[in-house]
Design an enzyme around this catalytic site. Structure first.
Site, PDB file in Angstrom:
ATOM      1  N   LYS A  64       0.550  -1.579   0.138  1.00 31.79           N
ATOM      2  CA  LYS A  64      -0.189  -0.255   0.088  1.00 31.79           C
ATOM      3  C   LYS A  64       1.196   1.129  -0.011  1.00 31.79           C
ATOM      4  O   LYS A  64       0.694   2.262  -0.526  1.00 31.79           O
ATOM      5  CB  LYS A  64      -1.362   0.126   0.489  1.00 31.79           C
ATOM      6  CG  LYS A  64      -2.106  -0.798   1.475  1.00 31.79           C
ATOM      7  CD  LYS A  64      -2.964  -1.155   2.061  1.00 31.79           C
ATOM      8  CE  LYS A  64      -4.052  -1.976   2.061  1.00 31.79           C
ATOM      9  NZ  LYS A  64      -4.671  -2.562   3.329  1.00 31.79           N
ATOM     10  N   LYS A 124      -6.742 -12.811  -6.789  1.00 28.72           N
ATOM     11  CA  LYS A 124      -7.968 -12.920  -5.877  1.00 28.72           C
ATOM     12  C   LYS A 124      -9.203 -11.973  -6.672  1.00 28.72           C
ATOM     13  O   LYS A 124      -8.531 -11.253  -6.766  1.00 28.72           O
ATOM     14  CB  LYS A 124      -7.617 -12.814  -4.531  1.00 28.72           C
ATOM     15  CG  LYS A 124      -6.947 -11.063  -3.872  1.00 28.72           C
ATOM     16  CD  LYS A 124      -7.713 -10.895  -2.355  1.00 28.72           C
ATOM     17  CE  LYS A 124      -7.229  -9.513  -2.394  1.00 28.72           C
ATOM     18  NZ  LYS A 124      -8.169  -8.988  -1.083  1.00 28.72           N
ATOM     19  N   LYS A 159     -11.775  -5.828  -4.281  1.00 27.65           N
ATOM     20  CA  LYS A 159     -12.584  -4.142  -4.365  1.00 27.65           C
ATOM     21  C   LYS A 159     -11.325  -3.835  -5.259  1.00 27.65           C
ATOM     22  O   LYS A 159     -11.531  -2.851  -6.244  1.00 27.65           O
ATOM     23  CB  LYS A 159     -13.026  -3.369  -3.388  1.00 27.65           C
ATOM     24  CG  LYS A 159     -13.983  -3.600  -2.840  1.00 27.65           C
ATOM     25  CD  LYS A 159     -14.196  -2.906  -0.837  1.00 27.65           C
ATOM     26  CE  LYS A 159     -13.616  -4.049  -0.272  1.00 27.65           C
ATOM     27  NZ  LYS A 159     -14.034  -3.470   1.021  1.00 27.65           N
TER      28      LYS A 159
HETATM   29  P1  ADP Z   1     -10.834  -6.466  -0.280  1.00 30.62           P
HETATM   30  O1  ADP Z   1      -9.930  -6.761  -0.281  1.00 30.62           O
HETATM   31  O2  ADP Z   1     -11.618  -6.451  -1.498  1.00 30.62           O
HETATM   32  O3  ADP Z   1     -10.675  -4.819  -0.216  1.00 30.62           O
HETATM   33  P2  ADP Z   1     -11.090  -6.305   2.065  1.00 30.62           P
HETATM   34  O4  ADP Z   1      -9.914  -6.422   2.588  1.00 30.62           O
HETATM   35  O5  ADP Z   1     -12.173  -5.177   3.179  1.00 30.62           O
HETATM   36  O6  ADP Z   1     -11.843  -7.059   0.729  1.00 30.62           O
HETATM   37  O7  ADP Z   1     -12.015  -7.916   2.963  1.00 30.62           O
HETATM   38  C1  ADP Z   1     -12.797  -8.363   4.395  1.00 30.62           C
HETATM   39  C2  ADP Z   1     -12.560  -9.100   3.950  1.00 30.62           C
HETATM   40  O8  ADP Z   1     -13.418 -10.512   3.392  1.00 30.62           O
HETATM   41  C3  ADP Z   1     -10.938 -10.177   5.043  1.00 30.62           C
HETATM   42  O9  ADP Z   1     -11.691 -11.484   5.936  1.00 30.62           O
HETATM   43  C4  ADP Z   1     -10.397 -10.239   3.463  1.00 30.62           C
HETATM   44  O10 ADP Z   1      -9.484 -11.587   3.918  1.00 30.62           O
HETATM   45  C5  ADP Z   1     -11.502 -11.407   2.404  1.00 30.62           C
HETATM   46  N1  ADP Z   1     -11.778 -11.550   1.409  1.00 30.62           N
HETATM   47  C6  ADP Z   1     -11.291  -9.991   1.093  1.00 30.62           C
HETATM   48  N2  ADP Z   1     -11.285 -10.767  -0.879  1.00 30.62           N
HETATM   49  C7  ADP Z   1     -11.423 -12.283  -0.130  1.00 30.62           C
HETATM   50  C8  ADP Z   1     -11.189 -13.224  -1.731  1.00 30.62           C
HETATM   51  N3  ADP Z   1     -10.738 -12.671  -2.409  1.00 30.62           N
HETATM   52  N4  ADP Z   1     -11.228 -14.571  -0.640  1.00 30.62           N
HETATM   53  C9  ADP Z   1     -11.375 -14.525   0.435  1.00 30.62           C
HETATM   54  N5  ADP Z   1     -11.592 -14.018   1.137  1.00 30.62           N
HETATM   55  C10 ADP Z   1     -11.097 -12.312   0.552  1.00 30.62           C
END
Ligand code: ADP
Ligand code: TRP
Length: 349
Positions: A111, A215, A218
């Site tokens: 980041k 993966k 967002k």
């Molecule tokens: P993003 O990666 O979309 O910004 P967040 O970081 O807010 O999402 O993640 C919130 C929760 O969702 C966390 O527990 C994270 O590990 C889980 N998570 C996010 N994307 C995935 C994914 N592609 N597969 C499994 N778990 C995920």
């Protein structure tokens, strides 16, 4: 009953990765544990320091938590910023956190590179040079650096032992354990338990993107949201990356194809999965048919949740009530911990 804590940052709508990586475990755990599920609005400031409408973003996640089936009578659902004790514990933990260990976490490095507008491939040395470069018009915030201490505070404030999160949070969890241990050893107490990551199905879930590799996320720009309507889902799935198809029976699936199958394994029935898998192994696969089926299955999964999201969003009074109730319960638990923490450190309790 053991205590469980987890949170999601209000930086957009929930997508299938959030659901299968985290929220699905929340749903199962709420009946068996003392659960705290919160919306990490302070954490969202680490990457979105000038939020457009943070209350609105928080409400989005709140409505989506409820629409997925988190029951506010069973689990405590709250907004991080409603529990000011978290900020106080974060302050204490920061006093014993090293900037070196914080700078070495991969999510910080990733980041920070973004915030500095430097190449993801640049070395750590280059990144550090940029951080110390007075002439640089971009900077990395102390908030981003101390993201793991805030996350540790979130978890240990309720003395949680289990934290349902996706695989990508492993390093943050390692830090949370380290900060809990360090507090105990610094003050010679056995106060905070060490929290463990928890995967309900016993293995970490990674929901793939359908754009070839990596993966779903967002910030990856490849997310299928729970709120997406049928047409949007179909459009996103039909765009999924595929290839010319296998030429040898039982060939190993290249990553984009493996991802398509992983997604199908997650949302479709076993029969559907087996049907297309067999077609693949016989070199008879028609990706168009497979994608059509996948889009339909994703839509069947999302449709009832989508309806509930719309209903709940229209009921502001209900959401306010849930948030108030959660804030009260979470504050009570947090205040108790903080009274003890202050006494342990030597302040007035
Ligand atoms: P993003 O990666 O979309 O910004 P967040 O970081 O807010 O999402 O993640 C919130 C929760 O969702 C966390 O527990 C994270 O590990 C889980 N998570 C996010 N994307 C995935 C994914 N592609 N597969 C499994 N778990 C995920
Ligand atoms: N770091 C988590 C994420 O990006 C969000 C989060 C903040 C969290 N505090 C937490 C998760 C405490 C579990 C427990 O998804």
């Amino acid at each position: 009953m053991e205590t469980v804590v987890s949170g999601i940052r209000p930086t957009g709508n929930l997508h299938l990765g959030n659901y299968f990586g985290a929220v699905k475990s929340f749903l199962q755990m709420q009946y068996e544990y003392n659960c705290y599920f919160f919306i990490a609005d302070w954490h969202s400031l680490t990457t979105h320091p000038h939020p457009d409408n943070i209350r609105n973003s928080v409400k989005t996640i709140l409505a989506e938590y409820l629409a997925c089936g988190i029951d506010p009578e069973k689990a405590t659902i709250y907004i991080q910023s409603d529990v000011r004790e978290v900020a106080e514990l974060y302050l204490y933990l920061n006093m014993n956190a090293g900037i070196g260990e914080l700078m070495r976490t991969t999510s910080f490095k990733d980041k920070a590179r973004k915030q500095l507008h430097i190449d993801a491939a640049d070395s750590d040395g280059d990144m550090e040079k940029e951080i110390f470069n007075e002439g640089n018009k971009h900077s990395v915030s102390a908030g981003l650096l101390t993201y793991p201490t805030l996350m540790a505070a979130d978890i240990i404030i309720h003395k949680a032992v289990k934290v349902p999160v996706g695989k990508d949070q492993e390093q943050n969890m390692e830090m949370a354990r380290r900060f809990a241990r360090r507090f105990n050893s610094t003050f010679g107490v056995e106060f905070f338990p060490e929290p463990a990551s928890f995967y309900y199905s016993n293995k970490a879930v990674k929901v793939p993107g359908l754009d070839g590799s990596g993966k779903m996320g967002k910030s990856e720009g490849n997310a299928i949201y729970l709120i997406d309507d049928e047409k949007t889902i179909k459009k996103k799935v039909m765009k999924a990356v595929t290839d010319a198809g296998p030429t040898e029976p039982n060939s190993v699936k290249p990553e984009p194809i493996a991802n398509l199958f992983t997604m199908m394994d997650i949302v479709s029935t076993k029969d559907t999965y087996d049907f297309f898998n067999e077609k693949y192994n016989n070199c008879e696969i028609r990706y168009g048919d497979m994608k059509k089926q996948l889009a339909e299955d994703i839509n069947n999964f999302c449709a009832p949740i989508r309806e509930r999201i719309l209903d709940i969003r229209a009921n502001d009074e209900y959401m306010t009530k849930v948030a108030r109730m959660g804030a009260e319960k979470a504050s009570e638990s947090a205040a108790k911990t903080l009274r003890e923490v202050r006494e342990i450190i030597g302040f007035r309790g």
